[in-house]
Design a protein around this motif. Structure first.
Motif, short mmCIF file in Angstrom:
data_model
loop_
_atom_site.label_atom_id
_atom_site.label_comp_id
_atom_site.label_asym_id
_atom_site.label_seq_id
_atom_site.Cartn_x
_atom_site.Cartn_y
_atom_site.Cartn_z
N UNK A 1 11.08 -11.16 -8.42
CA UNK A 1 12.27 -11.98 -8.63
C UNK A 1 13.23 -11.87 -7.44
N UNK A 2 13.32 -10.65 -6.85
CA UNK A 2 14.16 -10.49 -5.68
C UNK A 2 13.63 -11.28 -4.48
N UNK A 3 12.35 -11.50 -4.43
CA UNK A 3 11.75 -12.30 -3.36
C UNK A 3 11.88 -13.80 -3.61
N UNK B 1 6.93 -3.81 -4.02
CA UNK B 1 7.98 -2.80 -4.08
C UNK B 1 9.12 -3.24 -3.19
N UNK B 2 10.14 -2.40 -3.09
CA UNK B 2 11.34 -2.80 -2.36
C UNK B 2 11.06 -2.92 -0.86
N UNK B 3 10.16 -2.10 -0.32
CA UNK B 3 9.83 -2.22 1.09
C UNK B 3 9.18 -3.55 1.43
N UNK B 4 8.28 -4.00 0.62
CA UNK B 4 7.65 -5.30 0.85
C UNK B 4 8.63 -6.44 0.60
N UNK C 1 11.74 -10.85 3.43
CA UNK C 1 12.94 -11.49 3.96
C UNK C 1 13.12 -11.24 5.45
N UNK C 2 12.08 -10.81 6.14
CA UNK C 2 12.09 -10.77 7.60
C UNK C 2 12.34 -9.41 8.22
N UNK C 3 12.48 -8.36 7.44
CA UNK C 3 12.69 -7.03 8.01
C UNK C 3 11.35 -6.51 8.55
N UNK C 4 11.35 -6.09 9.80
CA UNK C 4 10.12 -5.60 10.42
C UNK C 4 9.70 -4.26 9.83
N UNK C 5 8.40 -3.98 9.97
CA UNK C 5 7.87 -2.72 9.43
C UNK C 5 8.47 -1.52 10.12
N UNK C 6 8.62 -1.59 11.44
CA UNK C 6 9.17 -0.48 12.18
C UNK C 6 8.11 0.55 12.54
N UNK C 7 8.52 1.65 13.18
CA UNK C 7 7.56 2.67 13.60
C UNK C 7 6.88 3.33 12.40
N UNK C 8 5.67 3.77 12.65
CA UNK C 8 4.87 4.47 11.64
C UNK C 8 5.32 5.92 11.55
N UNK C 9 5.48 6.42 10.31
CA UNK C 9 5.95 7.77 10.06
C UNK C 9 5.04 8.42 9.01
N UNK C 10 4.75 9.70 9.21
CA UNK C 10 4.02 10.49 8.22
C UNK C 10 4.95 11.58 7.73
N UNK C 11 5.21 11.59 6.42
CA UNK C 11 6.12 12.56 5.82
C UNK C 11 5.32 13.69 5.17
N UNK C 12 5.85 14.91 5.22
CA UNK C 12 5.18 16.01 4.51
C UNK C 12 5.13 15.73 3.01
N UNK C 13 4.00 15.97 2.41
CA UNK C 13 3.72 15.79 0.98
C UNK C 13 3.68 14.33 0.57
N UNK C 14 4.54 13.49 1.14
CA UNK C 14 4.60 12.08 0.73
C UNK C 14 3.57 11.21 1.43
N UNK D 1 10.87 1.15 7.67
CA UNK D 1 11.37 0.27 6.60
C UNK D 1 11.06 0.84 5.22
N UNK D 2 9.87 1.35 5.01
CA UNK D 2 9.51 1.90 3.71
C UNK D 2 10.22 3.22 3.44
N UNK D 3 10.53 3.96 4.51
CA UNK D 3 11.25 5.22 4.31
C UNK D 3 12.67 4.97 3.80
#
Length: 349
Positions: free
Chosen positions: A187-189, A228-231, A236-249, A255-257
């Motif tokens: 619905x937000x999309x 989800x909220x990241x997608x 709405x045009x927000x770029x993915x941005x740099x790739x990040x690997x989080x501990x445990x997550x 953008x997803x972070x």
């Protein structure tokens, strides 16, 4: 007459016998002289003939030394004559070896020069979407060690102890909450039709599927759409941005972070205020999800040359979403399907 003939014959026989004896005496007297005359001819052999005969002389010398340790004067003289020839033949291989040493040295120098002239490998090209690859690989290795020593053994024991229908029911329960959050993001999309279908799916599984333990909506034709909220931001045009690997997550992006706290807040664990229930539900969700991925990770370990690169590319590809403008541009294309067959200008013949 008879007496005269007999005397003549006897005289002739004596004469022939005397001639034979004289010839034998002369031959015996000439033999030593011929032997002495042959020795200078043997000593007058050319050096080339002596070099050819040197190996044979050496072999004969070995045989003679083995058979007769004590040699006569003549044999000693022959050995002294053959010694220079054998020395010359022995010097020939040494000369060949000394000539081969510069050639070998030249080949080694050419090989060393080729190694020095070889182009050195250039620096590794940095991935535009993974500028922090060094840090991400360290965190990825930490998560791999944690998974190998803790999560995978627990998930394997869980998969062995809990029957498949019970694990499927747990998976459906958590999936129903995920469908509700997906409906909100649809619905937000602005995708109201898909959002309404997703809302209907959640309602059917919640009511008729005993709080989502049984998936009834999928056989009924209500397909699952995960968002989800990241997608939604990507839509709405927000770029993915740099790739990040989080501990445990695990894997994520810039953008997803940013949207990670909101996605965690609307998870099933936050329906309860008690911390023990939150921890138990979060642990059950994690272990159940890891148990569902056992076969996938085992296959990935066997086929992926670089597991980090494979996981990164798969994650970024899955998180890519077409923006609102891109979907509108695709909808602007009109497909024309003529109702009538095209007219043949030449006519049917």
């Amino acid at each position: 007459m008879t007496t005269t003939t007999t005397v003549g014959t006897a005289g002739a026989g004596r004469t022939e016998l005397a001639a034979v004896l004289l010839s034998a005496a002369l031959l015996c007297a000439a033999t030593p002289a011929m032997a002495q005359a042959a020795q200078p001819l043997e000593q007058a052999q050319t050096p080339a003939q002596q070099a050819v005969a040197a190996p044979q002389a050496a072999e004969q010398q070995v045989d003679e030394s083995t058979a007769a340790p004590q040699a006569g004067p003549d044999e000693a003289a022959q050995d002294q004559a053959a010694a220079p020839a054998s020395a010359a033949s022995a010097a020939a291989p040494e000369a060949g070896a000394s000539a081969a040493e510069p050639a070998a040295a030249g080949q080694a120098g050419a090989a060393a020069a080729a190694v020095q002239d070889a182009p050195t490998p250039g620096p590794r090209v940095r991935n535009r979407l993974d500028p922090w690859e060094g840090w991400n690989r360290k965190v990825f290795n930490f998560n791999e060690k944690l998974d190998e020593n803790l999560l995978r053994p627990v998930a394997t024991a869980y998969s062995d102890l809990v029957p498949q229908p019970a694990r499927q029911a747990v998976d459906n329960f958590f999936g129903n909450f995920s469908d509700a959050w997906s409906a909100v993001n649809l619905f937000l999309q602005g995708r109201f039709k898909t959002g309404a279908t997703q809302t209907m799916r959640v309602a059917v599984n919640s009511v008729f599927g005993i709080a989502g333990l049984i998936d009834i909506a999928t056989p009924a034709g209500l397909e699952k759409t995960s968002e989800d909220l990241g997608r939604t931001l990507g839509y709405w045009g927000v770029k993915t941005g740099p790739y990040i690997v989080w501990p445990l997550l695990g894997p994520s992006s810039l953008r997803d972070s940013v949207t990670l706290p909101a996605n965690i807040y609307y998870s099933p664990a936050y329906l309860f205020d008690d911390g023990e229930y939150k921890f138990a539900i979060s642990a059950l969700q994690l272990i159940n999800t890891r148990a569902n991925l056992l076969r996938v990770t085992d296959m990935l370990d066997g086929i992926a040359l670089d597991k980090y690169t494979f996981v990164r590319d798969a994650y970024l590809q899955r998180r890519t979403i077409k923006t609102h403008k891109e979907q509108e541009e695709e909808d602007d294309y009109e497909v024309i399907t003529p109702d009538e067959k095209p007219v043949n200008p030449q006519g049917d013949r």
